[in-house]
Design an enzyme around this catalytic site. Sequence first.
Site, short mmCIF file in Angstrom:
data_model
loop_
_atom_site.label_atom_id
_atom_site.label_comp_id
_atom_site.label_asym_id
_atom_site.label_seq_id
_atom_site.Cartn_x
_atom_site.Cartn_y
_atom_site.Cartn_z
N ASP A 1 74.97 -72.05 -66.41
CA ASP A 1 74.84 -73.42 -65.92
C ASP A 1 75.93 -73.74 -64.89
O ASP A 1 76.87 -74.49 -65.14
CB ASP A 1 74.91 -74.39 -67.11
CG ASP A 1 74.48 -75.81 -66.74
OD1 ASP A 1 73.92 -75.99 -65.64
OD2 ASP A 1 74.70 -76.71 -67.56
N HIS B 1 72.02 -77.48 -64.05
CA HIS B 1 70.95 -78.33 -64.61
C HIS B 1 70.86 -79.68 -63.92
O HIS B 1 69.86 -80.38 -64.08
CB HIS B 1 71.13 -78.48 -66.13
CG HIS B 1 72.20 -79.43 -66.56
ND1 HIS B 1 73.47 -79.03 -66.95
CD2 HIS B 1 72.19 -80.78 -66.69
CE1 HIS B 1 74.18 -80.08 -67.30
NE2 HIS B 1 73.43 -81.16 -67.15
N SER C 1 77.92 -84.45 -66.96
CA SER C 1 77.48 -83.10 -66.57
C SER C 1 77.92 -82.74 -65.16
O SER C 1 77.87 -83.56 -64.24
CB SER C 1 75.95 -83.02 -66.63
OG SER C 1 75.48 -83.09 -67.96
#
Length: 228
Positions: free
Chosen positions: A87, A37, A184
């Site tokens: 992901d 992402h 992330s």
Amino acid sequence: MFFEIEQAPWQVSLQTQGHHICGGSIYSKDIVITAAHCFFTEDGQQLLAEDFIVRAGSAMKNSGGTLVKVVAIQTHEMFKITNFKYDIAVMRISEALELTNKVQTIPLAEKNPARGTPAFSSGWGFSSLEFNHVDGSVEFVSPVNLQGVRLQINSADYNGMVLKIPKDVISAGSFEQTTCMGDSGGPLVVNQQLVGVVSSGPEWCDGDADFTSVPYFREWILNTIESI
């Protein structure tokens, strides 16, 4: 807590337009593993490799270490920005990193850790809340120095509800010990091995977080490295 880069020498900052957006982990001298992402805008547009650089070997996201261009990105073919499943992503950088005490590779774990296993994660994600006395708003504070947090692999969330966790996801963290926006793509580490990639968590970063399982996607990662 503040981390020195020597405590997580595989950690890198993935940046675009001069700003840190995600973390990543050095697998080899020219391969970094991160989250899929990180390469998509909020409206689902995929960005190009040439839009990114990597800073390695520094605990500061805006100075020090080595800046290297990204030349190839491969996100998982099944990833969709709408649900954050699959992901995981691999990227190749433009030149081989020189390994030092501040720049090190990290091996891929072969199996998911057991519930209750101690782990840790690092990154430049939002670390605290700041109250604005003028308008009453609350804002997250983004640190310049690398942060680290010690976590526990979960079998339940902080409300005590038993979690049915799919094998491609690892849940870790708690109400006060968790990751946040900006972390992330960064590492979840157990026994000096990469077991997870920071994927998602609650909006206010006040509970357990989800990490993409590296052991589950290990074969995909290794095959992708060969192909990019």
